[in-house]
Scaffold this active site. Structure first.
Site, PDB file in Angstrom:
ATOM      1  N   CYS A  24      -7.564  67.322 151.929  1.00 35.90           N
ATOM      2  CA  CYS A  24      -6.394  67.198 152.816  1.00 35.90           C
ATOM      3  C   CYS A  24      -5.645  65.901 152.501  1.00 35.90           C
ATOM      4  O   CYS A  24      -4.409  65.869 152.543  1.00 35.90           O
ATOM      5  CB  CYS A  24      -6.822  67.227 154.282  1.00 35.90           C
ATOM      6  N   ASP A  47      -9.347  68.506 138.185  1.00 32.21           N
ATOM      7  CA  ASP A  47     -10.596  67.947 138.698  1.00 32.21           C
ATOM      8  C   ASP A  47     -10.784  66.542 138.120  1.00 32.21           C
ATOM      9  O   ASP A  47     -10.544  66.312 136.942  1.00 32.21           O
ATOM     10  CB  ASP A  47     -11.776  68.848 138.310  1.00 32.21           C
ATOM     11  N   ASN A 103     -17.871  77.543 145.091  1.00 36.13           N
ATOM     12  CA  ASN A 103     -19.153  77.145 145.677  1.00 36.13           C
ATOM     13  C   ASN A 103     -19.019  77.189 147.198  1.00 36.13           C
ATOM     14  O   ASN A 103     -18.035  76.694 147.751  1.00 36.13           O
ATOM     15  CB  ASN A 103     -19.527  75.726 145.222  1.00 36.13           C
ATOM     16  N   HIS A 116     -12.009  75.670 147.732  1.00 38.56           N
ATOM     17  CA  HIS A 116     -11.353  75.474 146.439  1.00 38.56           C
ATOM     18  C   HIS A 116     -11.930  76.425 145.406  1.00 38.56           C
ATOM     19  O   HIS A 116     -13.105  76.763 145.436  1.00 38.56           O
ATOM     20  CB  HIS A 116     -11.474  74.025 145.957  1.00 38.56           C
TER      21      HIS A 116
HETATM   22  P1  5GP Z   1     -17.582  71.519 144.683  1.00 36.57           P
HETATM   23  O1  5GP Z   1     -18.878  70.959 144.164  1.00 36.57           O
HETATM   24  O2  5GP Z   1     -17.358  71.172 146.129  1.00 36.57           O
HETATM   25  O3  5GP Z   1     -17.420  72.986 144.412  1.00 36.57           O
HETATM   26  O4  5GP Z   1     -16.442  70.840 143.833  1.00 36.57           O
HETATM   27  C1  5GP Z   1     -15.776  69.680 144.208  1.00 36.57           C
HETATM   28  C2  5GP Z   1     -15.016  69.200 143.000  1.00 36.57           C
HETATM   29  O5  5GP Z   1     -14.111  68.214 143.420  1.00 36.57           O
HETATM   30  C3  5GP Z   1     -15.911  68.561 141.924  1.00 36.57           C
HETATM   31  O6  5GP Z   1     -15.772  69.266 140.703  1.00 36.57           O
HETATM   32  C4  5GP Z   1     -15.400  67.122 141.837  1.00 36.57           C
HETATM   33  O7  5GP Z   1     -15.380  66.621 140.505  1.00 36.57           O
HETATM   34  C5  5GP Z   1     -13.998  67.244 142.424  1.00 36.57           C
HETATM   35  N1  5GP Z   1     -13.538  66.039 143.050  1.00 36.57           N
HETATM   36  C6  5GP Z   1     -14.245  65.239 143.901  1.00 36.57           C
HETATM   37  N2  5GP Z   1     -13.495  64.212 144.328  1.00 36.57           N
HETATM   38  C7  5GP Z   1     -12.277  64.357 143.720  1.00 36.57           C
HETATM   39  C8  5GP Z   1     -11.066  63.587 143.778  1.00 36.57           C
HETATM   40  O8  5GP Z   1     -10.938  62.573 144.443  1.00 36.57           O
HETATM   41  N3  5GP Z   1     -10.031  64.047 143.041  1.00 36.57           N
HETATM   42  C9  5GP Z   1     -10.114  65.177 142.265  1.00 36.57           C
HETATM   43  N4  5GP Z   1      -9.041  65.517 141.564  1.00 36.57           N
HETATM   44  N5  5GP Z   1     -11.232  65.914 142.209  1.00 36.57           N
HETATM   45  C10 5GP Z   1     -12.302  65.522 142.925  1.00 36.57           C
HETATM   46 ZN    ZN Z   2      -9.148  69.717 154.136  1.00 38.05          ZN
END
Ligand code: 5GP
Ligand code: ZN
Length: 129
Positions: A24, A47, A103, A116
């Site tokens: 957000c 990412d 996920n 996402h």
């Molecule tokens: P999840 O594990 O929740 O499916 O994926 C979260 C993703 O968000 C991860 O691949 C991680 O690298 C990415 N991520 C985490 N923090 C940030 C951020 O501050 N900026 C961006 N662009 N990606 C992020």
């Molecule tokens: Zn949110």
């Protein structure tokens, strides 16, 4: 009637951003990101720790925690996100194909609790998470 400011916000209750949600804050511009696509209700950005040559995150601007929190009213939004995926893949020259991952919950490897879709692609072997 008094309004209790300390009342916790209901999860997935409206289109407003959640104060403590990383994505957000990205939508709001409080945290910088490399944006790839933006519409009224969807944002796509790179990412921060790419696990493939192309690693994009496709998110709804509405704060939805995850797949378990979808409401019937989210059907059109989710459909839009699905239709956007091949368009993004084409723009990223992923002509050979691409991988998408959602996920869900801690057990599903979710680390950021704002829905996402990972879009991954490129010539190197792709990860599963
Ligand atoms: P999840 O594990 O929740 O499916 O994926 C979260 C993703 O968000 C991860 O691949 C991680 O690298 C990415 N991520 C985490 N923090 C940030 C951020 O501050 N900026 C961006 N662009 N990606 C992020
Ligand atoms: Zn949110």
């Amino acid at each position: 009637m008094l309004f209790n400011k300390k009342m916790p916000k209901k999860a997935n209750c409206d289109d407003k951003m959640m104060d403590d949600c990383l994505f957000c804050k990205i939508i709001d511009g409080q945290i910088p990101s490399t944006k790839v696509y933006e519409s009224q209700d969807i944002l796509v950005f790179k990412d921060i720790t790419p696990k493939a040559e192309v690693h994009l995150l496709v998110i709804p601007k509405k704060h939805i925690i995850g797949l378990n929190d979808l409401l019937p009213e989210d059907q059109q939004l989710m459909g839009k996100m699905m239709l956007l995926l091949p368009q993004l893949a084409k723009e990223q020259n992923l002509d050979d194909g691409f991988r998408t991952i959602i996920n869900t919950g801690k057990g599903g490897g979710q680390e950021v609790f704002h829905l996402h879709i990972h879009l991954l692609g490129g010539s190197k072997p792709l990860p599963f998470a």
